[in-house]
Motif scaffolding. Structure first.
Motif, PDB file in Angstrom:
ATOM      1  N   ALA A  33      10.386   9.416   4.782  1.00  0.00           N
ATOM      2  CA  ALA A  33      11.067   7.727   4.556  1.00  0.00           C
ATOM      3  C   ALA A  33      10.051   7.022   5.024  1.00  0.00           C
ATOM      4  CB  ALA A  33      12.332   7.794   5.003  1.00  0.00           C
ATOM      5  N   VAL A  34       9.277   6.381   4.162  1.00  0.00           N
ATOM      6  CA  VAL A  34       8.199   5.346   4.420  1.00  0.00           C
ATOM      7  C   VAL A  34       8.800   4.181   4.597  1.00  0.00           C
ATOM      8  CG1 VAL A  34       6.114   4.198   3.636  1.00  0.00           C
ATOM      9  CG2 VAL A  34       6.415   6.435   3.210  1.00  0.00           C
ATOM     10  N   SER A  35       8.940   3.579   5.964  1.00  0.00           N
ATOM     11  CA  SER A  35       9.983   2.292   6.313  1.00  0.00           C
ATOM     12  C   SER A  35       8.804   1.127   6.390  1.00  0.00           C
ATOM     13  CB  SER A  35      10.714   2.641   7.405  1.00  0.00           C
ATOM     14  OG  SER A  35       9.966   3.245   8.416  1.00  0.00           O
ATOM     15  N   GLU A  56       5.216   5.292   8.929  1.00  0.00           N
ATOM     16  CA  GLU A  56       4.665   3.842   9.009  1.00  0.00           C
ATOM     17  C   GLU A  56       3.200   3.585   8.678  1.00  0.00           C
ATOM     18  OE1 GLU A  56       6.408   0.896   9.934  1.00  0.00           O
ATOM     19  OE2 GLU A  56       8.274   1.916   9.850  1.00  0.00           O
ATOM     20  N   ASN A  57       2.673   2.484   8.334  1.00  0.00           N
ATOM     21  CA  ASN A  57       1.455   2.271   7.929  1.00  0.00           C
ATOM     22  C   ASN A  57       0.410   1.292   8.832  1.00  0.00           C
ATOM     23  OD1 ASN A  57       2.511   3.049   5.422  1.00  0.00           O
ATOM     24  ND2 ASN A  57       0.527   2.572   4.694  1.00  0.00           N
ATOM     25  N   TYR A  58       1.206   0.358   9.542  1.00  0.00           N
ATOM     26  CA  TYR A  58       0.466  -0.592  10.553  1.00  0.00           C
ATOM     27  C   TYR A  58       0.976  -0.170  11.819  1.00  0.00           C
ATOM     28  CZ  TYR A  58       0.627  -2.511   5.700  1.00  0.00           C
ATOM     29  OH  TYR A  58       0.436  -2.254   4.485  1.00  0.00           O
ATOM     30  N   PHE A  82       2.579   8.540  11.372  1.00  0.00           N
ATOM     31  CA  PHE A  82       1.428   7.290  11.197  1.00  0.00           C
ATOM     32  C   PHE A  82       0.770   7.793   9.842  1.00  0.00           C
ATOM     33  CE2 PHE A  82      -2.465   4.720  11.058  1.00  0.00           C
ATOM     34  CZ  PHE A  82      -1.431   3.253  11.452  1.00  0.00           C
ATOM     35  N   ILE A  83       0.783   6.834   8.688  1.00  0.00           N
ATOM     36  CA  ILE A  83       0.316   7.030   7.488  1.00  0.00           C
ATOM     37  C   ILE A  83      -0.862   6.051   6.908  1.00  0.00           C
ATOM     38  CG2 ILE A  83       2.298   8.612   6.733  1.00  0.00           C
ATOM     39  CD1 ILE A  83       3.204   6.370   4.896  1.00  0.00           C
ATOM     40  N   GLY A  84      -1.126   5.109   7.801  1.00  0.00           N
ATOM     41  CA  GLY A  84      -2.185   4.237   7.543  1.00  0.00           C
ATOM     42  C   GLY A  84      -3.405   4.510   7.795  1.00  0.00           C
ATOM     43  N   LEU A 164      -3.373  18.996   5.003  1.00  0.00           N
ATOM     44  CA  LEU A 164      -3.951  17.863   4.039  1.00  0.00           C
ATOM     45  C   LEU A 164      -3.024  17.084   3.586  1.00  0.00           C
ATOM     46  CD1 LEU A 164      -6.277  20.525   2.339  1.00  0.00           C
ATOM     47  CD2 LEU A 164      -6.791  19.608   4.411  1.00  0.00           C
ATOM     48  N   MET A 165      -3.519  15.786   3.427  1.00  0.00           N
ATOM     49  CA  MET A 165      -2.932  14.764   2.810  1.00  0.00           C
ATOM     50  C   MET A 165      -3.574  13.881   1.643  1.00  0.00           C
ATOM     51  SD  MET A 165      -3.016  11.007   2.994  1.00  0.00           S
ATOM     52  CE  MET A 165      -1.983   9.683   3.227  1.00  0.00           C
ATOM     53  N   ALA A 166      -3.179  13.534   0.758  1.00  0.00           N
ATOM     54  CA  ALA A 166      -3.917  12.699  -0.230  1.00  0.00           C
ATOM     55  C   ALA A 166      -2.878  11.726  -0.844  1.00  0.00           C
ATOM     56  CB  ALA A 166      -4.632  13.583  -1.383  1.00  0.00           C
ATOM     57  N   ILE A 167      -3.786  10.715  -1.355  1.00  0.00           N
ATOM     58  CA  ILE A 167      -3.095   9.651  -2.363  1.00  0.00           C
ATOM     59  C   ILE A 167      -3.890   9.465  -3.379  1.00  0.00           C
ATOM     60  CG2 ILE A 167      -2.408   7.070  -2.216  1.00  0.00           C
ATOM     61  CD1 ILE A 167      -2.782   6.952   0.793  1.00  0.00           C
ATOM     62  N   PRO A 168      -3.904  10.252  -4.507  1.00  0.00           N
ATOM     63  CA  PRO A 168      -4.484  10.308  -5.591  1.00  0.00           C
ATOM     64  C   PRO A 168      -4.426   8.760  -6.223  1.00  0.00           C
ATOM     65  CG  PRO A 168      -2.957  12.141  -5.743  1.00  0.00           C
ATOM     66  CD  PRO A 168      -2.614  11.137  -4.620  1.00  0.00           C
ATOM     67  N   MET A 205       4.548  10.189  -3.783  1.00  0.00           N
ATOM     68  CA  MET A 205       5.171   9.333  -3.386  1.00  0.00           C
ATOM     69  C   MET A 205       6.360   8.787  -4.268  1.00  0.00           C
ATOM     70  SD  MET A 205       1.766   6.933  -1.828  1.00  0.00           S
ATOM     71  CE  MET A 205       1.716   5.884  -3.171  1.00  0.00           C
ATOM     72  N   SER A 206       6.769   7.746  -4.505  1.00  0.00           N
ATOM     73  CA  SER A 206       8.018   7.421  -5.272  1.00  0.00           C
ATOM     74  C   SER A 206       7.637   7.801  -6.567  1.00  0.00           C
ATOM     75  CB  SER A 206       8.255   5.918  -5.167  1.00  0.00           C
ATOM     76  OG  SER A 206       8.816   5.752  -3.873  1.00  0.00           O
ATOM     77  N   ALA A 207       6.420   7.326  -7.259  1.00  0.00           N
ATOM     78  CA  ALA A 207       6.064   7.441  -8.607  1.00  0.00           C
ATOM     79  C   ALA A 207       5.658   8.750  -9.140  1.00  0.00           C
ATOM     80  CB  ALA A 207       5.144   6.384  -8.954  1.00  0.00           C
ATOM     81  N   VAL A 220       6.859  14.899   1.028  1.00  0.00           N
ATOM     82  CA  VAL A 220       6.464  13.883   0.022  1.00  0.00           C
ATOM     83  C   VAL A 220       6.901  12.458   0.800  1.00  0.00           C
ATOM     84  CG1 VAL A 220       7.133  14.908  -2.049  1.00  0.00           C
ATOM     85  CG2 VAL A 220       8.853  14.065  -0.772  1.00  0.00           C
ATOM     86  N   ARG A 221       6.085  11.534   0.819  1.00  0.00           N
ATOM     87  CA  ARG A 221       6.183  10.232   1.401  1.00  0.00           C
ATOM     88  C   ARG A 221       6.679   9.233   0.491  1.00  0.00           C
ATOM     89  NH1 ARG A 221       0.761  11.830   1.379  1.00  0.00           N
ATOM     90  NH2 ARG A 221       0.421   9.958   0.107  1.00  0.00           N
ATOM     91  N   VAL A 222       7.972   8.860   0.717  1.00  0.00           N
ATOM     92  CA  VAL A 222       8.711   8.001  -0.387  1.00  0.00           C
ATOM     93  C   VAL A 222       9.385   6.714   0.265  1.00  0.00           C
ATOM     94  CG1 VAL A 222      10.562   7.952  -1.909  1.00  0.00           C
ATOM     95  CG2 VAL A 222       9.354   9.985  -1.545  1.00  0.00           C
ATOM     96  N   GLY A 223       8.444   5.739  -0.258  1.00  0.00           N
ATOM     97  CA  GLY A 223       8.854   4.268   0.470  1.00  0.00           C
ATOM     98  C   GLY A 223      10.082   3.548  -0.489  1.00  0.00           C
ATOM     99  N   SER A 224       9.463   2.803  -1.786  1.00  0.00           N
ATOM    100  CA  SER A 224      10.321   2.191  -2.575  1.00  0.00           C
ATOM    101  C   SER A 224      11.514   2.740  -3.102  1.00  0.00           C
ATOM    102  CB  SER A 224       9.415   1.517  -3.386  1.00  0.00           C
ATOM    103  OG  SER A 224       8.617   2.332  -4.123  1.00  0.00           O
ATOM    104  N   ALA A 225      11.624   4.150  -3.512  1.00  0.00           N
ATOM    105  CA  ALA A 225      12.638   4.549  -4.204  1.00  0.00           C
ATOM    106  C   ALA A 225      13.778   4.797  -3.094  1.00  0.00           C
ATOM    107  CB  ALA A 225      12.283   6.246  -4.457  1.00  0.00           C
ATOM    108  N   ALA A 229      11.924  -2.358  -3.259  1.00  0.00           N
ATOM    109  CA  ALA A 229      10.462  -3.107  -3.545  1.00  0.00           C
ATOM    110  C   ALA A 229       9.975  -3.676  -2.080  1.00  0.00           C
ATOM    111  CB  ALA A 229      10.421  -3.947  -4.671  1.00  0.00           C
ATOM    112  N   ARG A 230       8.632  -3.579  -1.878  1.00  0.00           N
ATOM    113  CA  ARG A 230       8.143  -4.284  -0.455  1.00  0.00           C
ATOM    114  C   ARG A 230       7.759  -5.688  -0.717  1.00  0.00           C
ATOM    115  NH1 ARG A 230       6.810   1.131  -0.076  1.00  0.00           N
ATOM    116  NH2 ARG A 230       4.790   0.743  -1.248  1.00  0.00           N
ATOM    117  N   SER A 231       7.753  -6.534   0.115  1.00  0.00           N
ATOM    118  CA  SER A 231       7.162  -7.889  -0.121  1.00  0.00           C
ATOM    119  C   SER A 231       5.912  -7.562   0.960  1.00  0.00           C
ATOM    120  CB  SER A 231       8.079  -9.064   0.165  1.00  0.00           C
ATOM    121  OG  SER A 231       8.180  -9.256   1.450  1.00  0.00           O
TER     122      SER A 231
END
Ligand SMILES: *Cc1c(COP(=O)(O)O)cnc(C)c1O
Length: 235
Positions: A33-35, A56-58, A82-84, A164-168, A205-207, A220-225, A229-231
């Motif tokens: 869960a990407v918080s 978390e990314n930051y 940590f995923i950032g 391994l990890m990827a963000i295509p 990810m969500s999409a 799977v790394r899922v945030g917005s779902a 939505a993030r601001s």
């Protein structure tokens, strides 16, 4: 008023459905869960619904949240990933607070994480980020350089190389999504065939999590779902 528990259930159902379609066991895919950008209250709501692993990314935001949750939910046994992007002067708080790091793309970063891991915490679980879509601006090690980096990281004492990890490159076309994820799976299978004991493919990810699961994702790394939505203009 939280919809986080319902969202978590919907994501869990989608994972089970995609795994079944791929002929895979439902428990072969873990949900991270990407918080990022959401407060400790959102993590608490998800934890109350049974979610354990958070991404978390930051660095500072993540460390603050980990400290808060340790006080508010001392018995929850949460797992922090940590995923950032990682700057080399920020490795120490990552090594001190996180259980997993998905975004290692350079040997120097891996060395620092290994050196800075506190004794007694056990190894940090590591995924190497791969630039699978070959975009010039994107992070990640080139596919042809993964094997060399994997061998170096696997030899470091306080790290456990997991996979391994990827963000295509984002696309709505599921067949294009699957092509990138399949390339990751082939890279992963090749490293395993060469004798590296890897068990983790962090992708989706969500999409695009359905395509990722169909091609073999184990996290799977899922945030917005889950959280909405993030601001981005916070903190
Ligand atoms: C933000 C983020 C996610 C989650 O993205 P969603 O589209 O909100 O599911 C996953 N992985 C990484 C590396 C991210 O930065």
């Amino acid at each position: 008023m939280s919809t986080i528990p319902q969202n978590l259930q919907a994501v869990a159902s989608a994972i089970v459905a995609a795994a079944a379609e791929a002929g895979r066991r439902p428990d072969s895919v873990r949900l991270l869960a990407v918080s990022k950008t959401f407060g400790p209250d959102a993590v608490e709501a998800a934890a109350a619904a049974g979610q354990r692993a958070f991404g978390e990314n930051y660095v500072q935001e993540g460390v603050d949240k980990i400290r808060t949750l340790r006080e508010t939910l001392p018995h929850a046994a949460l797992e922090w990933h940590f995923i950032g992007p990682i700057q080399s002067n920020k490795t120490r708080p990552i090594a001190e607070h996180f259980d997993w790091v998905h975004t290692v793309e350079r040997e120097k970063i891996a060395q620092r994480l290994s050196e800075q891991r506190p004794a007694g915490l056990g190894p940090v679980n590591i995924c190497l980020q791969v630039n699978i879509s070959g975009e010039a601006s994107k992070s990640g090690v080139a596919p042809q350089e993964v094997a060399d980096l994997a061998r170096k990281v696997a030899s470091l004492p306080n790290l456990q190389l997991r996979g391994l990890m990827a963000i295509p490159e984002p696309t709505d076309d599921e067949s294009q999504q699957r092509t990138a994820f399949r390339a990751m799976r082939e890279l992963f299978d090749g490293l395993r065939a060469d004798g590296l004991a890897l068990d983790t493919l962090s992708m989706g990810m969500s999409a695009d999590m359905r395509a990722a699961i169909l091609e073999g994702a184990t996290i799977v790394r899922v945030g917005s779902a889950i959280f909405g939505a993030r601001s981005y203009n916070k903190g």
